[in-house]
Write a protein that holds these residues in place. Structure first.
Motif, short mmCIF file in Angstrom:
data_model
loop_
_atom_site.label_atom_id
_atom_site.label_comp_id
_atom_site.label_asym_id
_atom_site.label_seq_id
_atom_site.Cartn_x
_atom_site.Cartn_y
_atom_site.Cartn_z
N LYS A 1 1.08 5.47 0.10
CA LYS A 1 0.35 6.32 1.52
C LYS A 1 0.81 8.02 0.92
N THR B 1 -4.13 6.16 2.09
CA THR B 1 -3.52 5.05 1.29
C THR B 1 -3.70 5.67 -0.21
N ALA C 1 0.98 -1.53 -0.05
CA ALA C 1 0.06 0.02 -0.01
C ALA C 1 0.91 0.88 0.55
#
Length: 94
Positions: A32, A37, A30
């Motif tokens: 971010k 995110t 992920a």
């Protein structure tokens, strides 16, 4: 370009944003910004999967028109938050 190379290129591009960071929830990568995110990446054997937030179309009805060459599709997974979408490709090029 291989799936692994596409993954790494996408990862590097995402991490180039100011204040970008990387996390690994649910076994996926992920990316971010300020803890929020903006893209999930997963490199499978047959495809690179990207789930992204789409703020411009978040209030539009969700519809998948099916894959388009080279077998690429953009659709929101069932139960995903408004503004999310997933792009997959059976090809190793984007």
């Amino acid at each position: 370009m291989t799936i692994a190379q596409s993954f790494e290129t996408s990862r590097r591009h995402g991490l180039a944003f100011p204040e970008a960071s990387e996390d690994f929830p649910w076994g996926h990568t992920a990316l971010k910004v300020r803890g929020k995110t903006f893209v999930w990446l997963n490199a499978g054997e047959a495809a690179l999967s990207m789930t992204v937030k789409l703020p411009v179309s978040r209030d539009s009805p969700r519809a998948s028109t099916g894959p388009s060459p080279p077998a690429t599709a953009l659709a929101a997974p069932a139960g995903s938050p408004p503004g999310s979408g997933r792009m997959t490709s059976s090809s190793s090029t984007f």
